[in-house]
Design a protein around this motif. Structure first.
Motif, short mmCIF file in Angstrom:
data_model
loop_
_atom_site.label_atom_id
_atom_site.label_comp_id
_atom_site.label_asym_id
_atom_site.label_seq_id
_atom_site.Cartn_x
_atom_site.Cartn_y
_atom_site.Cartn_z
N GLY A 20 0.81 -1.22 0.00
CA GLY A 20 0.00 0.00 0.00
C GLY A 20 0.84 1.26 0.00
N LEU A 21 1.94 1.26 0.73
CA LEU A 21 2.80 2.44 0.74
C LEU A 21 3.62 2.55 -0.54
CD1 LEU A 21 3.99 2.60 4.47
CD2 LEU A 21 2.31 4.04 3.32
N LYS A 22 3.86 1.42 -1.18
CA LYS A 22 4.53 1.47 -2.48
C LYS A 22 3.59 2.05 -3.54
CE LYS A 22 6.58 -2.24 -3.91
NZ LYS A 22 6.73 -3.69 -4.17
N GLU A 23 2.33 1.65 -3.49
CA GLU A 23 1.34 2.15 -4.44
C GLU A 23 0.00 2.22 -3.73
OE1 GLU A 23 -0.53 3.88 -6.50
OE2 GLU A 23 1.06 3.38 -7.94
N ALA A 24 -0.43 3.45 -3.41
CA ALA A 24 -1.60 3.64 -2.55
C ALA A 24 -2.86 4.04 -3.29
CB ALA A 24 -1.27 4.69 -1.48
N LYS A 25 -2.82 4.17 -4.60
CA LYS A 25 -3.94 4.79 -5.32
C LYS A 25 -5.26 4.03 -5.17
CE LYS A 25 -2.71 2.74 -9.83
NZ LYS A 25 -3.88 1.84 -9.96
N ASP A 26 -5.19 2.73 -4.94
CA ASP A 26 -6.43 1.95 -4.84
C ASP A 26 -6.90 1.76 -3.40
OD1 ASP A 26 -6.61 1.62 -7.59
OD2 ASP A 26 -5.28 -0.13 -7.55
N THR A 27 -6.21 2.34 -2.44
CA THR A 27 -6.61 2.18 -1.04
C THR A 27 -7.70 3.19 -0.70
OG1 THR A 27 -4.93 3.73 -0.21
CG2 THR A 27 -4.30 1.41 -0.41
N SER A 28 -8.57 2.82 0.21
CA SER A 28 -9.70 3.68 0.54
C SER A 28 -9.26 5.00 1.17
CB SER A 28 -10.65 2.94 1.49
OG SER A 28 -9.98 2.55 2.68
N ILE A 29 -8.20 4.98 1.99
CA ILE A 29 -7.77 6.21 2.64
C ILE A 29 -7.17 7.18 1.62
CG2 ILE A 29 -5.50 5.29 3.27
CD1 ILE A 29 -7.63 7.82 5.27
N PHE A 30 -6.46 6.68 0.63
CA PHE A 30 -5.90 7.55 -0.39
C PHE A 30 -7.03 8.24 -1.16
CE2 PHE A 30 -4.04 8.79 -4.42
CZ PHE A 30 -2.76 9.20 -4.08
N LYS A 31 -8.04 7.47 -1.51
CA LYS A 31 -9.19 8.02 -2.24
C LYS A 31 -9.93 9.04 -1.38
CE LYS A 31 -9.90 3.80 -4.97
NZ LYS A 31 -10.81 2.63 -5.20
N GLU A 32 -10.06 8.72 -0.10
CA GLU A 32 -10.79 9.62 0.81
C GLU A 32 -10.07 10.97 0.92
OE1 GLU A 32 -11.23 10.06 5.61
OE2 GLU A 32 -11.48 8.03 4.80
N LYS B 43 -7.90 12.36 -1.15
CA LYS B 43 -7.92 13.07 -2.42
C LYS B 43 -9.29 13.67 -2.70
CE LYS B 43 -6.54 12.45 -7.25
NZ LYS B 43 -5.93 11.52 -8.24
N GLU B 44 -10.32 12.91 -2.41
CA GLU B 44 -11.69 13.39 -2.63
C GLU B 44 -11.98 14.61 -1.75
OE1 GLU B 44 -16.32 11.74 -2.53
OE2 GLU B 44 -14.66 10.46 -1.85
N TYR B 45 -11.57 14.54 -0.50
CA TYR B 45 -11.80 15.67 0.41
C TYR B 45 -11.14 16.93 -0.14
CZ TYR B 45 -11.14 18.96 4.20
OH TYR B 45 -11.12 20.10 4.93
N LEU B 46 -9.90 16.82 -0.56
CA LEU B 46 -9.18 17.99 -1.06
C LEU B 46 -9.84 18.55 -2.31
CD1 LEU B 46 -5.50 16.77 -0.54
CD2 LEU B 46 -6.72 18.48 0.81
N LEU B 47 -10.24 17.70 -3.22
CA LEU B 47 -10.88 18.18 -4.46
C LEU B 47 -12.23 18.83 -4.16
CD1 LEU B 47 -10.08 15.19 -6.85
CD2 LEU B 47 -9.08 17.50 -6.92
N ASN B 48 -12.95 18.29 -3.17
CA ASN B 48 -14.27 18.84 -2.84
C ASN B 48 -14.18 20.11 -2.00
OD1 ASN B 48 -15.55 16.78 -4.20
ND2 ASN B 48 -15.88 15.53 -2.36
N ASN B 49 -13.00 20.39 -1.44
CA ASN B 49 -12.85 21.56 -0.58
C ASN B 49 -11.70 22.44 -1.04
OD1 ASN B 49 -14.68 21.08 2.03
ND2 ASN B 49 -13.81 19.10 1.43
#
Length: 995
Positions: free
Chosen positions: A168-180, A182-188
């Motif tokens: 997950g730390l090597k590639e985190a793009k599919d993890t729920s926390i990474f998505k969360e 990123k989504e927060y930042l884009l929405n705010n």
């Protein structure tokens, strides 16, 4: 109250950061921000580093807020806290788990979160740092890197839990926390001024390209190699493996620490035999270097892992603890030197182990980096110590790694053995605590003032002296201390042992500044002073013209009473003038203090020995203060031969200017300050060739002040420790050899006599074994004495059973310090007058200037000025805020209150105990400061004084005060006692992100 931390959700984490930065210009309490120099980068594994250092895997890399605070203060390399299969509540971590007062010890080694929670914290921190780098213009969003740390065996590392963590730390793009995140930042995105959607989308999901392997003690070399090979072959990550100082061998480690004064640190040879052996390590490291090179990866070692030591009673509740900090540095750098030489500088070394502001630039210049730190930021100043370190690297022109200079590292190792920043002081640390409990409100207090027997307003006169206002500074001093020259020269300076600066580098030289002010302001003060009018009926006789007598007379005369000193000798000054050698204090200094008493109108009668209280009363004196000292010499009984009394010798020495017949070899028996004066004077006596000081314990446990011990050693006196004298014959002092047994009630190891006899050449033996009061004087004058031969007095007024007769000085409780004599003198004066004779004088301190000093290591400037180093603890303390890795103690500004208030946030605390170590009170802030609870369950599970928000709509709180729980609605007219209502209102209204 729980020792389990509650991670902060990403949206609240960002809200906290943005709101705090906007309203207070701080981030998680860190006031100073480091702004990286543009374009100045180091390449590490194809990643950029704006500075080559950061927090080590440990308490500062466990939570997202810890990592953010570290970045804000200048860190750019982050060794994430180690994860292992055993995690969360299954991990048996004894609490408290850290003690960092001097060298550091801990009994925690990996994350206390569940591994998935730890993963989430690291991803949240990754996003937060990327954002604040650009939003707050701190540096490039790509100017830092995370390094993961895993342990402890291959089986555990291969489990799904740890494998998911690594992948997950090597590639985190599919993890729920990474998505969360990123989504927060884009929405705010509207919350930010300098962040765009493009910036958020550009945040890479490749969080870690490197890993540090931490293995347990006793892990076989084959297992270590298998794990490292797996990480390189299967996980395809750049790999460091931690190496332990046990590679150096028991004998080397033991001798090094003994030579540096750490002989009290106990450890056996078990781990040295059970851990990886040097002869196994070298071929293994060579194979792993070759393997990594074949795979196009980098390989190196991390120095150092842990150094296990035995637990001493009362330290940490654990079977074993691990040493770090300044005592670990000589071992860590020695291992780095050995490996650098072995590999001709080609083995990459990631370094930790006592790195701090004193040595980090030299470590880097030798080619060793990245460098991680922990112990230094566990001390007052906390994360803000990183700012000073980061700025060191602003001066460096970064170069890519091209190898390590083995000669440079070897020099560091040799220098470390004598470096005063790493060697141990002779004496054990004195208690830095005030003997008081921390209050809920207004807890900022200058421990130097409370440590001073007369509670001098030290921060005030330090400020004034630092500004060159010597007259004003001396006025502050003399308000409570009428002997500024004597105390400025030979005071035992309890204040300095309490100084918070001790946790930075060394105490502010308070005594020296006092003398500086006295010398600079004396003439102007004498021009201003004049004898006050006599406003009190009656008059007082002071018997004795030593420090206690002079101080009593000064206080009484200044307050408007007629006073006469009766002194049996031809001059005033007592022991200070007639006994203490001139190389310790000149007569001119003593005379200046006498002049202060004279100018107050004190009448002085010398050559006037008083034997009867009645004769003084018959002269018309209404009050009598006995300041007769403790002049009866202590007696040392030998089976054969006699010992000269130290005070008698010192008086002869002073009268004759060192012309005393002692022979060639002199032995002084004793370990106190008088013994040191005696030995130093004997060394200066005509005809003396050798002076030996004999004591039945080691010098570590001599009662003398450390500076007196050092001066005595510098004068060439030979210390003969662990000897108990019993006979003096034929030019020899015969002593029983002692050994140290089990610790006694004070914690000192009790000396035990052996049958071995040691002979010490001695033409003259001088005993410095204490003095006592002359009980005959008290008996003859019908003064009640206790079983120790000292007068029984009222503890408040110092009045004896004979009405109108008071006692001050050494004759009250036995030989003491000059400043304690002043304390007793003031008590007697106030007992006579029925009012206070001195007041507090608090200078206005610049709060922002005080905050600017926090976290900055600074010794006296080039001109020797020291007053500017004062941290002004009476106006700014916040030790507990700074030293908390998790930011669980928070400084709160409450409208209408002059001082900041300290709030403890329960959900962020893991009870590591570090705030207890550095609180100047005899208290643990995490248990005793006003606490904000996360929910009612946590509130009910605790006994802390504090509050919890029960219902936001109706603004209902539960509050515990004095053990009683009250439910209140609203933030006005709650019925809570003064200050608490305002405190809760300020937290709710101005620090809403805490809820």
């Amino acid at each position: 109250m729980s020792d389990r931390m509650t991670p902060i959700p990403f949206d609240r984490l960002m809200n906290w950061i943005l709101e705090e930065k906007k309203n207070r210009n701080t981030v998680f309490g860190v006031r100073k921000a480091y702004v990286a120099k543009e374009g100045r980068n180091l390449d590490l594994f194809d990643e950029k580093l704006e500075t080559p250092f950061g927090p080590a895997a440990g308490p500062h890399t466990q939570l997202a807020q810890n990592l953010v605070a570290s970045y804000y203060a200048g860190s750019r390399f982050f060794e994430l806290k180690t994860v292992q299969v055993l995690d969360g509540e299954d991990l048996p971590v004894a609490k408290p788990c850290i003690t960092a007062e001097d060298e550091c010890y801990n009994c925690e080694w990996s994350t206390e979160l569940r591994v998935p929670e730890a993963f989430d914290e690291y991803v949240k921190a990754w996003f937060a740092i990327k954002v604040i780098a650009k939003e707050f213009k701190l540096g490039s969003p790509d100017g830092f890197m995370f390094n993961m740390s895993v342990g402890y065996d291959l089986e555990g590392i291969k489990t799904k839990k740890i494998d998911d963590f690594i992948e997950g730390l090597k590639e985190a793009k599919d993890t729920s926390i990474f998505k969360e995140c990123k989504e927060y930042l884009l929405n705010n995105i509207n919350l930010f001024k300098n962040i765009t959607e493009e910036d958020v989308n550009a945040i890479t999901s490749n969080i870690c390209t490197s890993i540090t392997l931490s293995t347990l003690h006793g892990c076989p070399p084959q297992e270590i190699e298998r794990i490292a090979s797996y990480l390189i072959n299967e996980k395809h990550v750049n790999t460091f493996i931690k190496c332990n100082p046990t590679l150096l061998g028991y004998e080397f480690a033991r001798k090094t620490l003994d030579d540096m004064g750490y002989d009290y640190i106990a450890f056996g040879d078990f781990h040295f035999k059970d851990d990886l052996q040097y002869e196994d390590a070298i071929p293994m490291l060579k194979r792993l270097m070759a393997l990594a090179d074949e795979k196009g990866l980098s390989f190196g070692v991390k120095i150092t892992n842990t150094f296990p030591v035995d637990v001493k009673a009362g330290e940490l509740p654990s079977e074993e603890m691990y040493m770090s900090g300044r005592s670990l540095y000589p071992l860590s750098i020695a291992l780095a030197a050995k490996l650098s030489k072995e590999f001709d500088g080609k083995l990459r070394i990631s370094y930790s182990g006592g790195a701090d502001v004193h040595n980090i630039d030299k470590i880097y210049e030798s080619g060793i980096w990245p460098i991680t730190i922990a112990t230094t930021v566990l001390k007052p100043g906390g994360y803000e110590r990183m700012v000073q370190i980061a700025k060191i690297f602003d001066k460096e022109e970064y170069k890519p790694f091209s190898g390590i200079n083995p000669e440079a590292v070897e020099k560091l190792q040799k220098d470390s053995i004598t470096d005063p920043n790493h060697t141990k002081a002779i004496k054990p640390l004195p208690s830095r605590k005030m003997e008081r409990q921390v209050p809920l409100l207004d807890c900022f207090e200058a421990p130097c003032k409370q440590g001073c027997p007369i509670h001098q307003d030290i921060t005030s006169y330090l400020k004034l002296a630092g500004e060159g206002k010597y007259l004003e500074a001396l006025k502050v001093i003399v308000e409570k201390n009428p002997l500024p020259f004597i105390t400025g020269t030979i005071c035992a300076h309890n204040c300095m042992s309490k100084c918070t600066r001790n946790f930075y580098e060394e105490s502010v030289q308070i005594r020296s500044v006092k003398l500086e002010a006295a010398q600079g302001g004396f003439e102007d003060l004498m021009k201003e002073l004049k004898a006050p009018a006599v406003t009190y009926e009656g008059k007082t006789a002071v018997i004795g013209g030593g420090p206690a007598g002079l101080a009593t007379a000064f206080f009484l005369a200044r307050s408007g009473m007629k006073v006469t000193i009766f002194e049996k000798r031809e001059t005033l000054g007592g022991v200070i003038r007639h006994i203490i050698p001139g190389f310790r204090i000149p007569d001119e200094a003593i005379q200046n203090d006498i002049e202060l008493a004279k100018i107050m109108g004190v009448e002085i009668k010398v050559n006037s020995e008083v034997t009867s209280i009645d004769e003084i009363k018959n002269m018309g004196y209404d009050n009598i203060v006995l300041a007769i000292g403790a002049s009866k010499p202590g007696v040392l009984k030998l089976e054969e031969g006699e010992a000269m009394n130290a005070l008698a010798f010192l008086e002869d020495f002073k009268k004759s200017d060192g012309n005393v017949d002692l022979g060639k070899n002199v032995v002084v028996i004793g370990g106190g300050n008088t013994a040191m004066d005696t030995a130093r004077a004997a060394k200066r006596t005509e005809g003396v060739e050798k002076v030996s000081l004999v004591y039945r314990r080691t010098k570590r446990y001599m009662p003398a002040d450390e500076e007196e011990l050092i001066l005595t050693l510098e004068d060439g006196v030979e210390f003969r420790e662990l000897l108990a004298p019993y006979r003096h014959e034929d030019g020899m002092l015969l002593c029983h050899k002692m050994i140290l047994g089990d610790p006694d009630a004070s914690g000192r190891r009790k000396p035990v006599e052996t049958d071995e006899i040691v002979k010490v050449p001695a033409d003259t033996v001088i005993a410095a074994v204490g003095e006592k009061a002359d009980i005959n004087f008290y008996k003859q004058n019908n003064i009640t004495i206790n079983e120790k031969g000292y007068p029984v007095v009222d503890p408040v007024t110092a009045e004896t059973n004979v009405k109108g007769v008071f006692v001050a000085g050494d004759g009250l409780y036995g030989p003491a310090t000059v400043v304690e004599a002043i304390r007793d003198a003031r008590k007697a004066a106030e007992g006579i007058l029925g009012k206070e004779v001195a007041k507090d004088i608090e200078a206005d301190l610049d709060i922002e200037a005080l905050y600017a000093k926090r976290g900055i290591i600074k010794k006296a400037d080039e001109e020797g000025k020291d007053s500017g180093r004062c941290l002004g603890c009476s106006s700014v303390c916040e030790n507990c805020v700074e030293v908390c890795p998790n930011r669980a103690n928070i400084s709160i500004r409450v409208p209408g209150m002059a001082l900041a208030q300290i709030l403890h946030v329960d959900k962020m605390c893991n009870e590591c105990g570090n705030c207890e170590t550095f609180c100047p009170y005899d208290s643990a802030p995490y248990k005793e400061k006003f606490t904000l609870f996360n929910n009612t369950a946590d509130f009910e599970d605790s006994t802390n004084e504090g509050f919890v928000l029960v219902d936001k709509d109706s603004l209902t709180f539960q509050v515990r005060l004095g053990g009683k729980v009250t439910t209140v609605k609203g933030l006005k007219d709650t019925g809570l006692y003064d200050g608490i209502e305002q405190f809760i209102a300020a937290v709710y209204n101005d620090y809403s992100y805490l809820f």
